[in-house]
Write an enzyme that holds these catalytic residues in place. Sequence first.
Site, PDB file in Angstrom:
ATOM      1  N   HIS A   1      -7.546  -5.780   0.824  1.00 29.77           N
ATOM      2  CA  HIS A   1      -6.331  -4.968   0.884  1.00 29.77           C
ATOM      3  C   HIS A   1      -5.539  -5.327   2.143  1.00 29.77           C
ATOM      4  O   HIS A   1      -5.943  -4.963   3.255  1.00 29.77           O
ATOM      5  CB  HIS A   1      -6.766  -3.504   0.930  1.00 29.77           C
ATOM      6  CG  HIS A   1      -5.660  -2.521   0.821  1.00 29.77           C
ATOM      7  ND1 HIS A   1      -4.974  -2.303  -0.348  1.00 29.77           N
ATOM      8  CD2 HIS A   1      -5.111  -1.691   1.744  1.00 29.77           C
ATOM      9  CE1 HIS A   1      -4.062  -1.369  -0.153  1.00 29.77           C
ATOM     10  NE2 HIS A   1      -4.122  -0.981   1.113  1.00 29.77           N
TER      11      HIS A   1
ATOM     12  N   SER B   1       0.825  -1.203   0.000  1.00 25.95           N
ATOM     13  CA  SER B   1       0.000   0.000   0.000  1.00 25.95           C
ATOM     14  C   SER B   1       0.872   1.271   0.000  1.00 25.95           C
ATOM     15  O   SER B   1       1.678   1.425  -0.902  1.00 25.95           O
ATOM     16  CB  SER B   1      -0.961  -0.079   1.194  1.00 25.95           C
ATOM     17  OG  SER B   1      -1.988   0.845   1.088  1.00 25.95           O
TER      18      SER B   1
ATOM     19  N   ASP C   1      -9.532  -6.358  -3.368  1.00 23.68           N
ATOM     20  CA  ASP C   1      -8.956  -5.150  -2.763  1.00 23.68           C
ATOM     21  C   ASP C   1      -9.873  -3.965  -3.055  1.00 23.68           C
ATOM     22  O   ASP C   1     -10.050  -3.582  -4.212  1.00 23.68           O
ATOM     23  CB  ASP C   1      -7.550  -4.910  -3.351  1.00 23.68           C
ATOM     24  CG  ASP C   1      -6.789  -3.814  -2.632  1.00 23.68           C
ATOM     25  OD1 ASP C   1      -7.406  -2.800  -2.255  1.00 23.68           O
ATOM     26  OD2 ASP C   1      -5.564  -3.961  -2.456  1.00 23.68           O
TER      27      ASP C   1
END
Length: 332
Positions: A149, A28, A114
């Site tokens: 995610h 991320s 995600d």
Amino acid sequence: MGLLAVGHAVLIPKLAIDPNSLTVSGISSGAFMAVQLHVTYSATFKGCGALAGGPYFCAQDDVFTALGTCMNGTPPVPVSELIDITANTVAFGYADDTSNLLRSKVWMMSALNDTVVATDVVEALAQYYRHYLADDSQIATVMNRPGEHSMQTLDYGNSCQTLGEPFINKCGYDAAGAILQHLLGPLKPPAVADQNATGTFVELSQRAFMFLPYLTAYGLAEEAWVYIPPQCENADTTCHLHVALHGCLQSIPIIGQQYVRDAGYNRWADANDIVVLYPQAIKTALNPKSCWDWWGYSGTDYASNLGIQPSTIKGMVDALVTQQQPAEREEA
Ligand SMILES: *[C@@H]1O[C@H](CO)[C@@H](O)[C@H](O)[C@H]1NC(C)=O
Ligand SMILES: *[C@@H]1O[C@H](CO)[C@@H](O)[C@H](O)[C@H]1NC(C)=O
């Protein structure tokens, strides 16, 4: 001006690091930072792993571009514009020559479920790298795994479809292992679970490597962590160095040492002589989730070698390689 103590844990542990096998990865905001480090310091980093991140300077110093183009993928990531910006950054000397990227290895992943960073953004990262790398086989893309995610692991963390702290999910998939094998492989399989890794965790002063006096507004914690497998201690074996970057809401004040201990890197480190540097971000007024800076909260130069975050991480890497202690200095 008085000479202040630079915090504790300034001493660089005694190691022998191979300067030609330095690699970086992240999840991320840590993936965006991993790409920033790889592109900015391409003479140093030979490979990059990015789970749910996009191309260099995707946000173009704008939080709304970060939230739209670089997370939702709308409007689409302007890859050729980012390639032009990269060329300008290099021309001004604020990043290494991109010809260093020719032989790099890169790994990227977008999990099927995600809801934070769109697959199109990760596809744009692949497109960006295709411009620089000699051969497509140097790029590994993992786009077919289920999961929200998160940092995906074999068996640590939340269930795979969870979106929440510690953002480490047990998905029956070893993302850290996949990254390290692609960047450094072939590697020996790990003998133990991550939680049974037998090395030591050492605190390293990040603050000592900042070129500016310490301010929390730069988003850097005072300390980073280093994982040292037993055979790498005291420079007994020449070891690789890998930089692993946590994502938003994964800093130590929020999830403790779970990313440092349980993200999946350390058992591979044990089996393959890899020291792992875990730099640490903290929250700031403009960065309440403790993300790495990939949109400009720490200054407009955030993505270049003038950026306080990239240059501090590079300073720690250099010191671990050269075994030079940071210079003592005056702080106002
Ligand atoms: C995850 O995404 C895949 C592909 O879109 C879909 O088939 C699957 O049902 C999703 N899983 C969940 C739990 O939403
Ligand atoms: C980890 O260590 C514990 C305690 O020694 C042991 O019971 C367990 O089997 C180990 N797990 C693995 C996967 O090595």
